[in-house]
Design an enzyme around this catalytic site. Structure first.
Site, mmCIF file in Angstrom:
data_model
loop_
_atom_site.group_PDB
_atom_site.id
_atom_site.type_symbol
_atom_site.label_atom_id
_atom_site.label_comp_id
_atom_site.label_asym_id
_atom_site.label_seq_id
_atom_site.Cartn_x
_atom_site.Cartn_y
_atom_site.Cartn_z
ATOM 1 N N SER A 149 -12.846 0.147 -1.777
ATOM 2 C CA SER A 149 -11.860 0.129 -2.860
ATOM 3 C C SER A 149 -11.918 -1.240 -3.532
ATOM 4 O O SER A 149 -12.278 -2.238 -2.896
ATOM 5 C CB SER A 149 -10.450 0.366 -2.299
ATOM 6 O OG SER A 149 -9.461 0.090 -3.269
ATOM 7 N N TYR A 162 -4.172 -2.144 4.024
ATOM 8 C CA TYR A 162 -5.175 -1.269 3.413
ATOM 9 C C TYR A 162 -6.248 -2.123 2.744
ATOM 10 O O TYR A 162 -7.446 -1.876 2.900
ATOM 11 C CB TYR A 162 -4.509 -0.343 2.397
ATOM 12 C CG TYR A 162 -5.469 0.550 1.649
ATOM 13 C CD1 TYR A 162 -5.970 1.705 2.228
ATOM 14 C CD2 TYR A 162 -5.863 0.253 0.343
ATOM 15 C CE1 TYR A 162 -6.846 2.529 1.547
ATOM 16 C CE2 TYR A 162 -6.727 1.070 -0.357
ATOM 17 C CZ TYR A 162 -7.218 2.209 0.252
ATOM 18 O OH TYR A 162 -8.082 3.026 -0.437
#
Length: 257
Positions: A149, A162
């Site tokens: 990501s 995350y």
């Protein structure tokens, strides 16, 4: 290379495992690989969900089978690899897409339990599943594509652990590339920006946050899952034969804004 460019994208007779493939980015990639000839193992936690995607692929003339697997479970990871080899005889491509939903909020509020859960699924499971696939990838050379990501490159949404897990996945990819290059295995990582999936719904359902994001980036909008397919196809195919250890963004310019 004398191979014509369009032939380099041909995945005929290649076998690909795509985790987290029951929806969103994973489902889109699975369908894209099948469209270019790969025999695709569609994997996610629920058998009914993976069968649905596999049936969609077969309905359009592709080859696919659904194998349920919770990547955080050691026994299920082993079964995924064993069933894939039993079904198709080999593994050429592994797309590590499965991840768990991010936890929103400051790092100071993150518990050890939450940290362990996110790291176990988003990093540890990817490493251990790829290790299981390694002997099969090594036989004829293969490609590993890890889905990270932009949060692993530039934290911006307050996703804390995350973001940490996705940064770790980038470094895992580069270590795989360094250690396994001599075995003919390439490992690359894709860092998507905000994509309109169920996984990221908490972000794009927030109109204020979405508006700020879209005004902030050069592309001026979030992405759709299909927009991640071309990059995954390239990295999985012979067209990327000299690409390994690469960090590829598909983020509408987020990291440069």
């Amino acid at each position: 290379m004398n191979q014509k460019i369009h032939n380099q994208f041909d995945l005929t007779d290649k076998v690909a495992i795509v985790t987290g493939a029951s929806k969103g980015i994973g489902a889109a990639i699975a369908k894209g690989l099948a469209e270019f000839g790969a025999k695709v193992v569609v994997s996610s936690r629920k058998q009914e969900a993976v069968d649905e995607v596999a049936d969609e692929i077969k309905a359009t003339g592709g080859m696919a089978t659904g194998i349920a697997c919770h990547v955080g479970d050691e026994a299920q990871r082993s079964q995924l690899v064993e069933k894939t080899v039993a079904t198709y005889g080999r593994i050429d491509i592994l797309i590590n897409n499965a991840a768990i939903n991010p936890v929103y909020g400051p790092l100071a509020e993150v518990t050890g339990e939450v940290f362990d859960k996110i790291m176990d699924v988003n990093v540890k499971a990817c490493m251990l599943l790829t290790n299981l696939c390694y002997p099969h990838l090594k036989k004829q050379g293969g490609s590993v594509v890890n889905i990270s990501s932009v949060e692993g490159l530039k934290p911006g949404f307050g996703l804390g652990v995350y973001s940490v897990s996705k940064a770790a996945l980038i470094m895992l990819t580069q270590n795989q590339a360094r250690e396994w290059g001599g075995d003919g295995i390439r490992s690359n990582v894709i860092c998507p920006g905000l994509v309109q999936t169920k996984f990221s719904a908490a972000l794009w359902n927030n109109e204020k946050m979405l508006g700020q994001y879209e005004r902030h980036i050069p592309a001026g909008r979030m992405a759709q899952p299909d927009e991640m397919v071309g990059l995954a196809l390239f990295l999985a195919s012979d067209a990327a034969s000299y690409s390994t250890g690469g960090v590829f963004t598909a983020d509408g310019g987020y990291v440069i804004s």
